[in-house]
Scaffold this active site. Structure first.
Site, PDB file in Angstrom:
ATOM      1  N   ASP A   1       0.842  -1.180   0.000  1.00  0.00           N
ATOM      2  CA  ASP A   1       0.000   0.000   0.000  1.00  0.00           C
ATOM      3  C   ASP A   1       0.888   1.244   0.000  1.00  0.00           C
ATOM      4  OD1 ASP A   1      -2.728   1.175   0.438  1.00  0.00           O
ATOM      5  OD2 ASP A   1      -1.678   2.007   2.152  1.00  0.00           O
TER       6      ASP A   1
ATOM      7  N   THR B   1      -3.213   5.805  -4.381  1.00  0.00           N
ATOM      8  CA  THR B   1      -2.096   6.565  -3.815  1.00  0.00           C
ATOM      9  C   THR B   1      -0.811   6.329  -4.590  1.00  0.00           C
ATOM     10  OG1 THR B   1      -1.879   4.777  -2.218  1.00  0.00           O
ATOM     11  CG2 THR B   1      -2.908   6.781  -1.460  1.00  0.00           C
ATOM     12  N   THR B   2      -0.515   5.060  -4.892  1.00  0.00           N
ATOM     13  CA  THR B   2       0.715   4.770  -5.623  1.00  0.00           C
ATOM     14  C   THR B   2       0.661   5.452  -6.981  1.00  0.00           C
ATOM     15  OG1 THR B   2       0.631   2.626  -4.545  1.00  0.00           O
ATOM     16  CG2 THR B   2       2.274   2.901  -6.259  1.00  0.00           C
TER      17      THR B   2
HETATM   18  P1  ADP Z   1      -2.819   2.395  -6.166  1.00  0.00           P
HETATM   19  O1  ADP Z   1      -2.226   2.673  -4.824  1.00  0.00           O
HETATM   20  O2  ADP Z   1      -2.529   3.493  -7.119  1.00  0.00           O
HETATM   21  O3  ADP Z   1      -4.238   2.016  -6.103  1.00  0.00           O
HETATM   22  P2  ADP Z   1      -2.323  -0.344  -6.909  1.00  0.00           P
HETATM   23  O4  ADP Z   1      -1.119  -1.138  -6.581  1.00  0.00           O
HETATM   24  O5  ADP Z   1      -3.587  -0.679  -6.212  1.00  0.00           O
HETATM   25  O6  ADP Z   1      -1.970   1.177  -6.716  1.00  0.00           O
HETATM   26  O7  ADP Z   1      -2.526  -0.496  -8.470  1.00  0.00           O
HETATM   27  C1  ADP Z   1      -3.563   0.126  -9.148  1.00  0.00           C
HETATM   28  C2  ADP Z   1      -3.446  -0.106 -10.619  1.00  0.00           C
HETATM   29  O8  ADP Z   1      -3.580  -1.499 -10.921  1.00  0.00           O
HETATM   30  C3  ADP Z   1      -4.550   0.597 -11.354  1.00  0.00           C
HETATM   31  O9  ADP Z   1      -4.023   1.230 -12.495  1.00  0.00           O
HETATM   32  C4  ADP Z   1      -5.487  -0.535 -11.742  1.00  0.00           C
HETATM   33  O10 ADP Z   1      -6.237  -0.251 -12.882  1.00  0.00           O
HETATM   34  C5  ADP Z   1      -4.521  -1.657 -11.965  1.00  0.00           C
HETATM   35  N1  ADP Z   1      -5.157  -2.973 -11.887  1.00  0.00           N
HETATM   36  C6  ADP Z   1      -5.891  -3.487 -10.873  1.00  0.00           C
HETATM   37  N2  ADP Z   1      -6.334  -4.731 -11.166  1.00  0.00           N
HETATM   38  C7  ADP Z   1      -5.871  -5.023 -12.400  1.00  0.00           C
HETATM   39  C8  ADP Z   1      -5.977  -6.158 -13.284  1.00  0.00           C
HETATM   40  N3  ADP Z   1      -6.647  -7.240 -12.919  1.00  0.00           N
HETATM   41  N4  ADP Z   1      -5.367  -6.087 -14.467  1.00  0.00           N
HETATM   42  C9  ADP Z   1      -4.671  -4.995 -14.818  1.00  0.00           C
HETATM   43  N5  ADP Z   1      -4.531  -3.911 -14.057  1.00  0.00           N
HETATM   44  C10 ADP Z   1      -5.121  -3.901 -12.873  1.00  0.00           C
END
Ligand code: ADP
Ligand code: MG
Length: 554
Positions: free
Chosen positions: A65, A98-99
């Site tokens: 996170d 956030t990331t």
């Molecule tokens: P953040 O803190 O920004 O939410 P995450 O590590 O949760 O960071 O990653 C979010 C990113 O991962 C988003 O761009 C989201 O669209 C992408 N994402 C989530 N699930 C999938 C998936 N199954 N396939 C491709 N991309 C995904």
């Protein structure tokens, strides 16, 4: 050399290392911010890696996170701290993303450096970035789609997209269901029929042990306490709940007092007096009509004894936060003295029940007067697992809440960023001034999201970006990256969807942080000790939490 700035005396410590100006200041700030972005980049997306954060005391946090990683890192540079503040803002406003915001922020600064090297003035870069961000807002609204908020499957898709950590598919499905149900339960209809969701109404209790799938959604409040006396009922139906913040004990004298007792009658009298007082407490509760007492302080053995005799269930040393939640859920008032307690202060719950959870007992206050009160009891094999589920759940609850309130979503997996980049590039080409260059760089910076998703999944980022761009140019606005197969697919159909609010916040905050850092051309050591941050501004130097001892100083 001493100076005066806004009435506050500052000391400029010569032309030495404590003061850096112009391009040097910009470079130093940009590098620090980029370093922060690089630190969290590898965690992005479903294939992102985790970070193990080790504190000076040997305490370990394992997470992917972004907000948590940045909070726990000890960061020295004020510019880097501004980036951390951005993550915190996104975390509190949108919960998720956030990331993404930090990574975009870092990339915007990297691209800005190219422009500064081409002798573009920072104000022109800032102007271009702001224009592009404005355009991004417009395009986001345009390409977002409506979500049927009555459709539980749709809500679950949003929840599932936000879990990008290490959890198995079955756990993700399970947790999405819990998050969706919890948020639906507390959704209320506000002014003009709009839905409002306050996720603070969801009480989250952690209980180490069991499996993730033992996590339970409780219609009411769950507190980590057990009934104090074995003679008391452990299940009360039709409960009238007294909430008492005072202690149910006889007060001990503060100073040491000497009591001269010469006859056995005197001793008896003294003890009788104390017993009488304690018995009166139990009686007072009984007279109020309560059959359950939740006490924030201790309960004397004798009071427990009498309460048990009257068939009243009691719990002691309840947390203040739980008292407030219970008051809200049961419609009762927390009384500060027993003398105040009257029938009208009692809360109502259809069932108060002590149940076993793992090795321990917990108290469940269910069928409350306020049907919007729900709790989630988190379970998992170790403290680290339970803590990470708590963070994941926070994101899930926030995204489902955003969707319920706004009803708008966009496609994830790099789809939305690629479409934004395409449209902003087109917009840039329509501009005449030099800011056009900055608008184009802004568009380029957005590519960092699909690029990073590809890199973290071990895919070739160049091939992926080319394929993605081609699909978007053909008009496939939801084309994104299936990180499992390495194919470009329709993300909306694949069920990878995110709230419009999250994306908007990520892009806005990233732009804000980048432009704020670009505006600085002078870094001066000030003698002020940790000034309080002005309203709405990041605190800059000082006041930042972090583990003592430090892990990753920049
Ligand atoms: P953040 O803190 O920004 O939410 P995450 O590590 O949760 O960071 O990653 C979010 C990113 O991962 C988003 O761009 C989201 O669209 C992408 N994402 C989530 N699930 C999938 C998936 N199954 N396939 C491709 N991309 C995904
Ligand atoms: Mg996320």
């Amino acid at each position: 050399m001493a100076g005066q700035l806004g009435g506050v005396p500052i000391l400029v410590l010569g032309a030495g290392s404590e003061r850096i100006r112009g391009r040097d200041a910009q470079s130093a700030n940009i590098n620090a911010a980029k370093a922060v972005a690089d630190a969290v980049r590898t965690t992005l997306g479903p294939k992102g890696m985790d970070k193990m954060l080790v504190g000076a005391m040997g305490d370990v946090v394992i997470t992917n996170d972004g907000a948590t990683i940045l909070k726990e890192m000890e960061i020295e540079s004020p510019a880097a701290k501004m980036i951390v503040e951005v993550a915190k803002t996104v975390d509190s406003v949108a919960g998720d993303g956030t990331t993404t915001s930090v990574v975009i922020g870092g990339e915007l600064l990297k691209k800005a450096e190219d422009l500064l090297e081409q002798q573009l003035h920072p104000t022109v870069v800032i102007l271009g970035y702001n224009l592009a961000a404005e355009k991004a807002r417009e395009v986001l609204a345009e390409i977002s789609s409506d979500i049927d908020v009555e459709n539980e499957e749709e809500l679950k898709k949003v929840a599932r997209t936000s879990i990008t950590g290490k959890f198995a598919e079955s756990s993700r499905e399970f947790l999405s269901e819990i998050a969706m149900q919890a948020v639906k339960n507390i959704a209320e209809t506000g002014h003009g029929g709009a839905r409002v969701v306050d996720i603070d109404n969801i009480c989250v209790e952690k209980k180490v042990g069991g499996r993730i799938e033992d996590t339970e959604l409780v219609q009411g409040i769950a507190i980590d306490k057990e009934v104090v006396h074995p003679g008391m009922p452990t299940k009360v139906e039709d409960a009238k709940v007294a909430l008492v913040s005072a202690s149910l004990e006889v007060k001990k004298t503060e100073t040491s007092a000497e009591l001269k007792i010469t006859t056995s009658d005197q001793l008896k009298g003294f003890l009788d007096e104390e017993e009488h007082e304690l018995k009166a407490m139990a009686e007072r509760i009984k007279e109020s009509g309560a059959n359950v007492v939740i006490c924030q302080k201790g309960i004397d053995d004798l009071v427990q004894h009498y309460l048990a005799k009257y068939g009243i269930m009691a719990v002691r040393r309840s947390k203040k936060s739980d008292m407030d939640r219970l008051a809200k859920a049961t419609g009762g008032n927390v009384v500060t003295t027993l003398e105040e307690l009257s029938k009208s202060d009692l809360g109502y719950a259809g069932l108060v029940d002590e149940r076993k959870m793992g090795g321990d007992k917990m108290l469940f206050i269910e069928e409350c007067k306020n049907p919007h009160a729900v709790s989630i009891v988190l379970r998992g094999g170790s403290e680290q697992v339970v803590d990470e589920i708590e963070r994941v759940l926070h994101d899930m609850l926030m995204v489902v809440a955003s969707i319920l309130e706004d009803g708008k979503a966009v496609a994830g997996g790099g789809a939305v960023e690629t479409e934004l980049a395409l449209r902003i590039r087109e917009y840039g080409a329509s501009l005449k001034g030099r800011e056009q260059l900055a608008v184009e760089k802004f568009a380029e910076a957005l590519d960092i999201i699909p690029r990073t998703l590809a890199e973290n999944a071990g895919l070739d980022p160049i091939d992926m970006l080319v394929a993605l761009k081609a699909a978007h140019e053909r008009g496939e606005k939801n084309a994104g990256l299936n990180v499992y197969t390495g194919k470009v697919v329709d993300m909306w159909q694949a069920g990878v969807i995110e709230p419009l609010r999250t994306k908007k916040q990520s892009v806005e905050s990233a732009t804000e942080a980048a432009t704020m850092i670009l505006k600085i051309d002078d870094v001066i050591a000030s003698t002020r000790a940790s000034p309080p941050p002005p309203e709405g501004m990041p605190p800059g130097a000082g006041g930042m939490g972090g583990m003592p001892g430090g892990m990753m100083p920049y």
